[in-house]
Design a protein around this motif. Sequence first.
Motif, PDB file in Angstrom:
ATOM      1  N   ALA A  55       0.760   5.724  -5.581  1.00  0.00           N
ATOM      2  CA  ALA A  55       1.292   4.509  -6.208  1.00  0.00           C
ATOM      3  C   ALA A  55       2.042   3.667  -5.169  1.00  0.00           C
ATOM      4  N   LYS A  56       2.825   4.341  -4.338  1.00  0.00           N
ATOM      5  CA  LYS A  56       3.587   3.638  -3.293  1.00  0.00           C
ATOM      6  C   LYS A  56       2.637   2.971  -2.302  1.00  0.00           C
ATOM      7  N   MET A  57       1.586   3.709  -1.973  1.00  0.00           N
ATOM      8  CA  MET A  57       0.597   3.228  -1.008  1.00  0.00           C
ATOM      9  C   MET A  57      -0.036   1.906  -1.461  1.00  0.00           C
ATOM     10  N   TYR A  58      -0.350   1.850  -2.750  1.00  0.00           N
ATOM     11  CA  TYR A  58      -1.018   0.665  -3.293  1.00  0.00           C
ATOM     12  C   TYR A  58      -0.060  -0.314  -3.958  1.00  0.00           C
ATOM     13  N   ASP A  59       1.243  -0.005  -3.870  1.00  0.00           N
ATOM     14  CA  ASP A  59       2.245  -0.873  -4.455  1.00  0.00           C
ATOM     15  C   ASP A  59       1.998  -1.072  -5.958  1.00  0.00           C
ATOM     16  N   LYS A  60       1.693   0.028  -6.640  1.00  0.00           N
ATOM     17  CA  LYS A  60       1.457  -0.003  -8.088  1.00  0.00           C
ATOM     18  C   LYS A  60       2.363   1.032  -8.745  1.00  0.00           C
ATOM     19  N   ASN A  61       2.495   0.966 -10.089  1.00  0.00           N
ATOM     20  CA  ASN A  61       3.324   2.003 -10.705  1.00  0.00           C
ATOM     21  C   ASN A  61       2.505   3.264 -10.977  1.00  0.00           C
ATOM     22  N   GLU A  62       3.242   4.368 -11.184  1.00  0.00           N
ATOM     23  CA  GLU A  62       2.581   5.669 -11.310  1.00  0.00           C
ATOM     24  C   GLU A  62       1.644   5.740 -12.515  1.00  0.00           C
ATOM     25  N   SER A  63       2.040   5.103 -13.630  1.00  0.00           N
ATOM     26  CA  SER A  63       1.191   5.221 -14.821  1.00  0.00           C
ATOM     27  C   SER A  63      -0.139   4.488 -14.627  1.00  0.00           C
TER      28      SER A  63
END
Lengths: 87, 186
Positions: free
Chosen positions: B151-159
């Motif tokens: 999620a951090k890698m793609y700058d998205k949230n975990e869900s």
Amino acid sequence: MMNSFLLLQEQEQQFFVKNCEEDVRDAVESRLKTVYLISDILEHFFPMLSDTLTVMAGGNTINPEDAYLTDDKDETARPTPEAPEGE
Amino acid sequence: MEDLAIISAYKERRDATCFRLLYDRYAAKIYGKALTMLKKEASAKDATQEIFTKIFLSLGKFHGQSKFSTWVYSVTYNYCIDLIRKEKRSRDIFADEVENPPDIEAEEVPDTALMNIKVNELRQVLRNISETDRRLLLLKYKDGIKIKEIAKMYDKNESAIKMQLKRAKEKAKRKHEELFGSEKDE
């Protein structure tokens, strides 16, 4: 039974070792050598080059001190020996 | 010999043996991770070369705050993501999800269902699903990256990543059944 994703990883790594490892290593090594050579040359000749440019611009070169004091030569840096007891 | 000892010896002397020790330890792993991200073997090979050069030229910045392997893999993933972004491919990562929202009612595919597929079949399945799904599955199950890190890698949230991964597993399972038939039916 082994995880098929891990088997896939193992096969990919074996492919690299077999087919590309040496090529990539040689390329990286030669690139690093070139970069280090250029940086060493710059580091060595940059002071001289900057002096030359300063003189060409009408300034004076910075005269380096003939001898720099090091920790060993600097007497103040040495701890003074304590006088032995009883004297 | 530990990584840190080799690194400090390399920093002092730029010794070829130290270089080779680190190279032998990490090159194949970096290649594998680059292949996960970039798909093509030639791109992964070029990336490995670039990443290694970058790592050795930046060794001065590594002071042992984290494990060397962690630092190496973060350099690897950041390099690959930058490369993908330059090629304007990463912006499509969730396009599929937006256009075609996931079926919440679908039964969750257990991780073991994919892990137990034969490796040649898995290779075929991965070739026949979207690049986004392939990359997510490989990051999670081949490289062992945690959802949080992806999620951090793609700058998205975990869900969002969990949902995308769930869909990727479903698609891969379906594709496997399509290509090779369900083994359970046999």
